[in-house]
Design a protein around this motif. Structure first.
Motif, PDB file in Angstrom:
ATOM      1  N   GLN A 113       0.806  -1.277  -0.094  1.00 13.38           N
ATOM      2  CA  GLN A 113       0.077  -0.232   0.142  1.00 13.38           C
ATOM      3  C   GLN A 113       0.844   1.345  -0.140  1.00 13.38           C
ATOM      4  OE1 GLN A 113      -3.382   0.078  -0.037  1.00 13.38           O
ATOM      5  NE2 GLN A 113      -3.288  -2.341  -0.342  1.00 13.38           N
ATOM      6  N   ASN A 114       0.401   2.374  -0.442  1.00 14.19           N
ATOM      7  CA  ASN A 114       1.143   3.509  -0.550  1.00 14.19           C
ATOM      8  C   ASN A 114       0.640   4.376   0.749  1.00 14.19           C
ATOM      9  OD1 ASN A 114       2.380   5.992  -1.183  1.00 14.19           O
ATOM     10  ND2 ASN A 114       0.709   6.656  -2.562  1.00 14.19           N
ATOM     11  N   TRP A 115       1.675   4.461   1.767  1.00 12.98           N
ATOM     12  CA  TRP A 115       1.628   5.297   2.717  1.00 12.98           C
ATOM     13  C   TRP A 115       1.771   6.559   2.762  1.00 12.98           C
ATOM     14  CZ3 TRP A 115       4.406   1.755   7.152  1.00 12.98           C
ATOM     15  CH2 TRP A 115       3.671   0.537   7.288  1.00 12.98           C
ATOM     16  N   GLY A 116       1.838   7.080   1.623  1.00 17.48           N
ATOM     17  CA  GLY A 116       2.576   8.617   1.622  1.00 17.48           C
ATOM     18  C   GLY A 116       3.915   8.911   2.033  1.00 17.48           C
ATOM     19  N   TYR A 117       4.238   9.909   2.569  1.00 19.17           N
ATOM     20  CA  TYR A 117       5.641  10.539   2.699  1.00 19.17           C
ATOM     21  C   TYR A 117       5.377  11.268   3.955  1.00 19.17           C
ATOM     22  CZ  TYR A 117       4.472  14.912   0.478  1.00 19.17           C
ATOM     23  OH  TYR A 117       3.785  15.978   0.277  1.00 19.17           O
ATOM     24  N   VAL A 118       6.704  11.402   4.740  1.00 15.77           N
ATOM     25  CA  VAL A 118       6.841  12.372   5.864  1.00 15.77           C
ATOM     26  C   VAL A 118       7.870  13.258   5.314  1.00 15.77           C
ATOM     27  CG1 VAL A 118       7.848  12.325   8.049  1.00 15.77           C
ATOM     28  CG2 VAL A 118       6.301  10.374   7.172  1.00 15.77           C
ATOM     29  N   GLN A 119       7.536  14.525   5.742  1.00 15.82           N
ATOM     30  CA  GLN A 119       8.367  15.636   5.459  1.00 15.82           C
ATOM     31  C   GLN A 119       8.790  16.395   6.650  1.00 15.82           C
ATOM     32  OE1 GLN A 119       6.874  18.284   2.104  1.00 15.82           O
ATOM     33  NE2 GLN A 119       8.127  20.062   2.932  1.00 15.82           N
ATOM     34  N   PHE A 120      10.110  16.771   6.808  1.00 20.52           N
ATOM     35  CA  PHE A 120      10.775  17.694   7.990  1.00 20.52           C
ATOM     36  C   PHE A 120      11.056  18.962   7.553  1.00 20.52           C
ATOM     37  CE2 PHE A 120      11.042  13.324   9.089  1.00 20.52           C
ATOM     38  CZ  PHE A 120      10.618  13.227  10.343  1.00 20.52           C
ATOM     39  N   VAL A 121      10.648  20.042   7.925  1.00 16.27           N
ATOM     40  CA  VAL A 121      11.060  21.357   7.565  1.00 16.27           C
ATOM     41  C   VAL A 121      12.209  21.656   8.638  1.00 16.27           C
ATOM     42  CG1 VAL A 121      10.293  23.918   7.221  1.00 16.27           C
ATOM     43  CG2 VAL A 121       8.804  21.587   6.579  1.00 16.27           C
ATOM     44  N   LEU A 122      13.418  22.020   8.138  1.00 13.23           N
ATOM     45  CA  LEU A 122      14.429  22.591   9.086  1.00 13.23           C
ATOM     46  C   LEU A 122      14.713  24.030   8.791  1.00 13.23           C
ATOM     47  CD1 LEU A 122      16.786  19.555   8.116  1.00 13.23           C
ATOM     48  CD2 LEU A 122      15.204  19.700  10.055  1.00 13.23           C
ATOM     49  N   PRO A 123      15.374  24.608   9.928  1.00 13.64           N
ATOM     50  CA  PRO A 123      15.571  25.988   9.745  1.00 13.64           C
ATOM     51  C   PRO A 123      16.276  26.398   8.461  1.00 13.64           C
ATOM     52  CG  PRO A 123      16.027  25.035  11.884  1.00 13.64           C
ATOM     53  CD  PRO A 123      15.761  23.920  10.923  1.00 13.64           C
ATOM     54  N   GLN A 124      16.687  27.284   8.042  1.00 13.85           N
ATOM     55  CA  GLN A 124      17.153  27.937   6.903  1.00 13.85           C
ATOM     56  C   GLN A 124      16.468  27.265   5.536  1.00 13.85           C
ATOM     57  OE1 GLN A 124      21.004  27.397   7.576  1.00 13.85           O
ATOM     58  NE2 GLN A 124      21.154  28.860   9.149  1.00 13.85           N
ATOM     59  N   GLN A 125      15.252  26.907   5.496  1.00 11.86           N
ATOM     60  CA  GLN A 125      14.622  26.431   4.241  1.00 11.86           C
ATOM     61  C   GLN A 125      15.126  25.156   3.961  1.00 11.86           C
ATOM     62  OE1 GLN A 125      12.070  28.285   3.185  1.00 11.86           O
ATOM     63  NE2 GLN A 125      12.736  29.576   4.870  1.00 11.86           N
ATOM     64  N   TRP A 126      15.478  24.383   4.830  1.00 11.07           N
ATOM     65  CA  TRP A 126      16.000  22.999   4.444  1.00 11.07           C
ATOM     66  C   TRP A 126      14.727  21.981   4.627  1.00 11.07           C
ATOM     67  CZ3 TRP A 126      20.468  21.393   2.216  1.00 11.07           C
ATOM     68  CH2 TRP A 126      21.433  22.429   2.236  1.00 11.07           C
ATOM     69  N   ARG A 127      14.395  21.112   3.712  1.00 11.98           N
ATOM     70  CA  ARG A 127      13.493  20.210   3.902  1.00 11.98           C
ATOM     71  C   ARG A 127      13.911  18.742   3.755  1.00 11.98           C
ATOM     72  NH1 ARG A 127       8.235  22.328   2.714  1.00 11.98           N
ATOM     73  NH2 ARG A 127       8.371  24.752   2.462  1.00 11.98           N
ATOM     74  N   LEU A 128      13.347  17.919   4.436  1.00  9.04           N
ATOM     75  CA  LEU A 128      13.754  16.262   4.429  1.00  9.04           C
ATOM     76  C   LEU A 128      12.559  15.643   4.287  1.00  9.04           C
ATOM     77  CD1 LEU A 128      15.728  14.275   4.680  1.00  9.04           C
ATOM     78  CD2 LEU A 128      15.468  14.362   7.250  1.00  9.04           C
TER      79      LEU A 128
END
Length: 397
Positions: free
Chosen positions: A23-38
């Motif tokens: 199944q497609n569980w989607g994704y997890v996104q982390f927003v870090l300071p200085q516009q960094w995204r994980l």
């Protein structure tokens, strides 16, 4: 069947897990300071989270085990020490019962040094030292028990028992007095009985025998000879007292006999030993009826031999001659009749009965009776003949 169920279960779990992961569980996104995204897949995030939890758990376990390592080592050492002590204690018990007292003492010392069960080890060591006749070490070990109340009974019982084994009855009596056992302490009562009989405390012995029989700690086969000895010794002690004061009209001997329960008075061994005591003081008539009942119930030549000492010469002579109709060849009865006839001054019949008794069973007592009779009749040649015959029989023993 069980294996098949496990296989089906494992396959079901595998199918369920594969369907879950597809199944497609989607994704997890982390927003870090200085516009960094994980950004990562939810499946990877779940796996990473699980791995992090496992790693943290293992780390905590490692730290905790490291901190508790000294305590665990100490517990392990104590456990090994207790195992060695228990093994030594078992060996001490075994070798003590095998009679290998030196080895038992050695194992008991090891158990005492390494065990928490110091009382058991001390008692074993004390018994082993006592068996080795090492009184110094025995006293050292027994003193290690101290005066704590919870070990006093074990200490006093051990000291009393070992004192009895060493025939130190005075010390055993002192320990038993300090113990003050109740009426149901069977082991203490048995020890007290042995001590009281060894110290000739016959009244106390009689009380203890009856108490042990009441609690079924002694069988009737064990009680019977004990009661016989106690009754005889009580009678003998009183007879000796009367002899010491020159006889007298003291009825204490008769009272002691009458106080014996009727069933116990029927003991043949008791009567066999009691008749000479009464006869010595001229009180043979006291036991006459008992002796007659026993002979009427079952004939016994040894008891019949004592019948001539029962007083009441006329009545005894009449009863004895009635018995003679059925026991013409009984040497004991013939001896008694000879003695009764001699007391009645029936010299000819007395000689006849004594000689018949000798014909069926030669005996020192009969030879001496005839010798005394011939001395009274002034027949010195016959007197000397029977004295020589008695002496030859004694020398042959």
């Amino acid at each position: 069947m069980r294996i098949l169920i496990w296989i089906i279960t494992i396959f079901a779990l595998a199918v369920g897990l594969s369907m879950l992961l597809s199944q497609n569980w989607g994704y997890v996104q982390f927003v870090l300071p200085q516009q960094w995204r994980l950004q990562m897949s939810a499946k990877i995030f779940a796996g990473a989270l699980l791995a992090a939890f496992i790693a943290a758990y293992l780390l905590v376990r490692l730290v905790r085990n490291t901190l508790t390592l000294p305590e665990a080592v100490g517990q392990w050492r104590n456990r090994r020490r207790r195992q060695r002590a228990d093994r030594s204690l078992r060996e001490a018990v075994l070798t003590l019962h095998e009679g290998r007292y030196a080895r038992a003492l050695k194992f008991a010392e090891k158990a005492y040094e390494a065990s928490d069960q110091s009382v058991a080890a001390i008692l074993l060591a004390a018994r082993a030292a006592h068996a080795l006749r090492d009184d110094v070490r025995y006293r050292e070990w027994i003193e290690r028990l101290g005066d704590e109340e919870e070990v006093q009974m074990a200490r006093l019982m051990t000291e009393a028992e070992l004192a009895v084994i060493a025939c130190n009855y005075e010390e055993a009596a002192a320990k038993l007095d300090a113990l003050r056992p109740d009426g149901r302490h069977i082991a203490a009562l048995r020890l007290s009985l042995r001590v009281s009989m060894a110290l000739w405390q016959w009244d106390e012995s009689l009380r203890l025998i009856r108490l042990l029989r009441k609690h079924k700690a002694l069988t009737e086969e064990q009680v019977r000879p004990l009661l016989c000895r106690v009754h005889v010794e009580r009678l003998r002690a009183r007879a000796d007292e009367l002899d010491a004061i020159g006889g007298g009209n003291d009825d204490m001997l008769t009272e002691i006999w009458d106080a014996i329960p009727a069933q116990e008075r029927e003991d043949r061994q008791l009567v066999l030993e009691a008749v000479p005591l009464f006869a010595r003081l001229g009180k043979g008539r006291v036991v006459r009826r008992t002796l007659e009942r026993l002979l009427d119930a079952e004939w016994d030549t040894e008891l019949a031999r004592l019948y001539g000492f029962c007083g009441d010469v006329g009545a005894c002579l009449s009863k004895g001659e009635n018995w003679l109709l059925d026991h013409r060849e009984d040497p004991g009865l013939l001896f008694s009749l000879g003695r009764l006839c001699a007391e009645s001054q029936l010299w000819g019949k007395a000689v006849e009965y004594f000689e018949l008794s000798l014909r069926w069973q030669p005996g020192v007592e009969t030879h001496l009776a005839l010798a005394n009779l011939f001395r009274r009749l002034e027949r010195s040649e016959d007197e000397q003949k029977h004295y020589r015959a008695a002496a030859e029989m004694i020398a042959a023993w």
